[in-house]
Design an enzyme around this catalytic site. Structure first.
Site, PDB file in Angstrom:
ATOM      1  CD  GLU B 100       0.916  -6.098  -3.098  1.00 53.54           C
ATOM      2  OE1 GLU B 100       0.922  -5.218  -2.242  1.00 53.54           O
ATOM      3  OE2 GLU B 100       1.676  -7.076  -3.105  1.00 53.54           O
ATOM      4  CG  ASP B 303      -2.364  11.624   8.364  1.00 50.99           C
ATOM      5  OD1 ASP B 303      -1.899  11.378   7.231  1.00 50.99           O
ATOM      6  OD2 ASP B 303      -2.174  12.704   8.955  1.00 50.99           O
ATOM      7  CG  HIS B 394       2.000 -12.344  -5.770  1.00 54.02           C
ATOM      8  ND1 HIS B 394       2.259 -12.960  -4.577  1.00 54.02           N
ATOM      9  CD2 HIS B 394       1.731 -11.040  -5.479  1.00 54.02           C
ATOM     10  CE1 HIS B 394       2.171 -12.057  -3.596  1.00 54.02           C
ATOM     11  NE2 HIS B 394       1.858 -10.896  -4.113  1.00 54.02           N
TER      12      HIS B 394
END
Lengths: 404, 404, 404, 404
Positions: B100, B303, B394
């Site tokens: 991302e 995990d 972004h």
């Protein structure tokens, strides 16, 4: 690269030892190596494996900053999985990236059984994504007035929003009264992209139109209602991504043969576990969607943090009148993509290729395969609990526990 | 390898094209290559990058089944992050695996600001893990009788549970009435392992003791209450993993200089977002824990599916009487490990080494660094929302959107 | 009456037409009548029925302010209900105050069936009430230090708390980390009183002790965690009031005879409804606890607003191996009292007398009767849904719908 | 009265001592008296006050079965409350039935302050009620096919539904995918009635149409999603009843004068309490809606069990740029009625008359008064917590605690 934006405009001098950026943010192989070496030297350690990177570093631009190499995770294969969807039809072998021993074997067991049972039917019921800006007013009266007219301005919102994107389509707007504010859900169709950046930008534009038009004095593009990367009850309304349902009828003898228990026993596991979920005040009900989602999302270049919303859903088991088992998973907010994000990078692209899901036109297909995979995992886990084999299976496969 | 256990005991003949297992489950490099080639041939595709695997395939045993190589994800570096914990003390550079765009830069921005502000204080308040078996009885009366005596048998439960493990310690048992069943929470200390396999086995043993002693007729080791890899309200009680709190005082001028807004504006973002979370019926409140957790968990061999529980928590911002900002994150169920699972594998081990968190004795330290990192991410996101710079950031960094 | 406290210390002059207080707050019959007449005159209406008050007005002091008479609600009788509890044993006729047609008949149907089936077993598993003050500190470090020592000071907390009450007993304290604050759950046994006023006062005293002892700089006695009169997941931990479980085995032929459906059909209704509750993100699962609770709480002088917490619980149905139905309700936070509040007033006292539950020593008995009553209501509703008779029953009994 | 329906068709002979029904279900005064005497004799007690019933017993038919008299609760008066709504405009005195000492005084304090501050603005944003039947199919494919066509058949659903009622209007239908089932939300406008019986009947009719038309094989009219008389996240979507928002700006000096604290202190109480609510995993946020709702619903002949859904909502406090307080309550699912149910009975009718809310055309007005009342209660409670006066106020007014 354009002028530095505010996001990184802090002063880099001073006494802080910042991570080196290098020229043009340093995505060439040399810069990546030098950045890694800078760290190795600083810490007095060596990082040979991190440097063994199968992704061309220049391609990382837009996906990560300050790269130093790649993280690797074991990749296993589970299948065959027969999927009878509208978009995915046929037998698939699913790549799963994980370090949890027994996980691949467990999903494989479910897949093989489902395939023997005739395959998994899958349908995409809803396909949308949502952004939920908040408009604040000076009084409840003004907020109520805005609340009342939001639907009337759908066309203007749509034009403003869609002017910023070639892929996103605004489908509808829904206002929600909230004190002297109004939260407006902007629902989009984002085609094959996860699309959050796209629709946040579009929504910001649409909100700005409302401000310019004098409908509201101010807004923030995020209110938190949209539940991007968070678990919430709102997601059950089919808010984010694709609402996908996968189901299969499993004949009693097939279930017995693969899972060593009866349909009634599976329903009993469901019953006990639903009680446990209710006692926990959990959202929805599932055994371990997060396991399958994590393993697929990592392998397939999806936004892994979306597990938080995608893992909200409901697993259901019913005893049919013929004494067989009907199993289903309902995933209201499954966010998957086949373009954008990490989908074009290195091993991700290869894994998408394994499923015939590279590029435009394949997101719904991918969603169906994911849902079918999760159903396999649910069944396998329910059976392991019901038959009492959970611990023994992990003893056999999960040898990764601490040595001493 | 011992006799095949039930988990994979289905017949491999028939007309299904099963994934090849090879000798001893096929973990040698040759078998892994042949399995990959089997798939390539079957699908008519090539998978060169999946085969570029930095993890010795033999080491994958116990972490994955049917391996075909490795998945790779870009790895970036964020820091410096000054942590003032009980276990983690000093300046850290945090490895983040993500696709991302802007994520690493966003966390870095928060880290640098927090470091300039004097660092992040972190404390581990609770350290435990839980398994919640369900005992079923024939009547409410019998269940109530069992409910009443559970605490009296703690010592026997403890002995039975601990006989199966050298690391897990049973700390307490708490019965919960539930119709004609009783769910019992077994709380353990699992040292530096995530420990679920370990404590599930221990709990199964303890439950079996109760059956053998005639205290209850039957049980299932999972009721769902424990909320492993699921979001739930129960997690807020500090049920799973470490309850960690990280906090920092950020002077107004530092906040302004790095984030371009005032403490009051951050508190306003919090206010609006809390309303949005309440409207969403979300669990807890946070901007995007899942992003930082996913990026760290992938890099550090954790995990990854535990994101579902670890992302439950509460971010808080307060205006101090001096006009500064006090920011904190409370993570009730942060499951991290430095031994077992994927922590010893390839790039994961190197990433743990970057933080000085390899092996026994370091899980609490890792937990503190994770919490401090999440605080940096929360602040950076809140500021981006409050200053209206989210979209522009972004636009600059997240160039990974679909091309056309 | 002492000096006016801050709660009503606003200036009564000015141009506002305040409700008359009269001498000593006006609880004598004359004052109540004059207050009512003041309103009648002001509004130009007559209120003859409100004035027909069976409760001596002087006795209302402490239960209400500015009284003008009494509200009346129809009171019906449902039974017989055979209860096999630890405290309630025998056959009861339950007074229900309601205006919802068909409600009494519906509960009666369930009661008669349960009585024929052998009665309802009930057990009180936990008996406590909780107050959750919040202590705020200047930093996470200080909060963590306080969190760590709370258990060590139990004895001092207990002494300070119990110095204010002859009935409340502090059982334990549990700290919960929350940013730079610590919420502490003070769990009490309150005997036969609902006890909130009592234990809030006690807790305030205990908190003040901690301040005086220098353990914390400041606190608020309410944090909201305790969920008094609100629905929350926390209540499922058995936080407030009595955790009560009621269960009954109903033979298939009895079920068929009274409810016109099979045990399997009841389980199917449960299944469908659980799915609906999960989809709704409800807390717990029940058909209509609130109906029975409201009808009993109004009749029996309970604090009716406690419905909000008392209605959180879980109804369960199972098919037994003999083909019968096992039905149960689990009520984790049932707040009932037989002393204090409205329990001594007029018709409430008479209704408590109907159940043999007046005065000290009867709260647990009352809790058991309430739980058994709710079970009757759950069964009757589930059956009405499953047999498709819901609408027809309301057609027959619920003739209270608008005339035209 | 027609032939007994299945709902009470159990055999009344046998050895059970059933509550006497008498002729035509026994609503005449004589029968009611005899039923009460039957109980008195059976229990050996006297019930003189229960028999002092201001409601003509014949009028109870349709509201209750097996009546024995009336329950009475003290009725107090709080006001003046200035409401600036769309439907309620002017100053009101609100009848509150309660036995919780200090409650009336507390609400009155809030009302007087709000009135001085200029009154409460209130708006009804949404006005609807919902029934959520579940259609079950044999497979996910069939369910998905039905899901897709539900919107196309709105007109047929509407006709079938509205054929059963003169008041209910079907506004829209929304399908929700759920495994091999589809839950369909039927949203109605129910005018001035609470309307559940009406719209359940209408929905049953509409569903039956779908069955007859061959669109689905079977349904149950209740899935539980609609959350009637239960708390759930779904209610926040404005699902049930009226979505009402009430707000007021309170100048700092007025707040200080009435409540003895500053706007900032109120916001701080909100902050701490929101954290507590998040920690509790509560639905929404409020101090004690249930108190005001219970007191009004009992007084005004509302369905008291609806507290469970009506008490879901969000209270908000903000510091304005001028340093004042802006306070609001958002009630997404406020179910109130002015016709049907208990609204026409005895004291209820008189209490509705106090508010000018008797009969058709007044439900929205009543909703606005309720919302304004709750805002008053929220402010008063927040102030009591913030100023530390909670305990002392209850000491003064709440003298109803156990004597010894």
């Amino acid at each position: 690269m354009k002028t530095p934006t505010p996001a990184h405009a802090f002063v880099v001098d001073g006494n802080l030892d910042l991570v080196p950026r290098f020229k043009e943010q340093g995505y060439d192989a040399e810069s990546v190596r030098k950045r890694r070496e800078w760290l190795e030297e600083k810490l007095g350690i060596e990082l040979p494996l991190v440097g063994q990177c199968a992704i061309p570093t220049e391609e990382m631009r837009g996906n990560i900053e300050s790269p130093i190499g790649a993280a690797q995770m074991p990749l296993g294969l589970a299948g065959p999985l027969l999927v009878n969807g509208m978009h995915a039809q046929g037998t698939f072998y699913v790549p799963l990236a994980t370090t949890e021993g027994a996980l691949v074997r467990s999903y494989e067991r479910g897949m093989v059984m489902l395939t023997r049972a005739g395959g998994v039917a899958v349908r995409v019921a809803v396909d949308q994504n949502v952004v939920s800006p908040i408009f604040r007013f000076d009084s409840v009266e003004e907020a109520a007035a805005f609340h009342a007219i939001v639907p009337d301005h759908f066309e203007e919102f749509r034009k403003a929003a869609e002017s910023t994107t070639r892929h996103g389509r605004l489908k509808r707007v829904e206002p929600r009264a909230s004190g002297r504010a109004v939260i407006v859900n902007f629902y989009y169709h984002t085609a094959d992209a996860q699309g959050m950046n796209m629709i946040v930008k579009a929504t910001e534009h649409a909100c700005q139109w409302a401000i310019d038009a004098g409908l509201a004095p101010r807004f923030k593009v995020f209110s938190g209602l949209s539940s991007e990367k968070r678990a919430s009850g709102f997601l059950l309304t089919g808010a984010k991504g694709k609402t996908v349902v996968a189901g299969a009828r499993v004949a009693a003898d097939i279930l017995e043969s693969y899972m060593h228990l009866t349909p009634r026993q599976v329903v009993e596991v469901w019953h006990d576990s639903v009680i446990g979920h209710l006692q926990a005040n959990a959202i929805g009900f599932n055994a371990h969607y997060a396991n399958g989602l994590a393993a697929m999302f990592i392998a397939l270049g999806q936004d892994v943090a979306n597990i938080a919303n995608a893992a909200v859903g409901i697993t259901d088991y019913e005893l049919t009148s013929e004494g067989d088992l009907y199993a289903s998973v309902t995933l209201p907010s499954l966010t998957v993509a086949t373009i954008g994000g990490g989908t074009g990078l290195g091993t991700s692209r290869e894994c998408l290729r394994m499923l015939g899901c590279t590029g435009a036109g394949h997101a719904a297909k991918l969603a169906e395969i994911v849902a079918a995979t999760l159903l396999a995992g649910e069944l396998s886990m329910a059976a392991a609990i019901g038959s009492g084999e959970f611990v023994s299976a992990h003893e056999t496969y999960g040898r990764n526990r601490p040595k001493a």
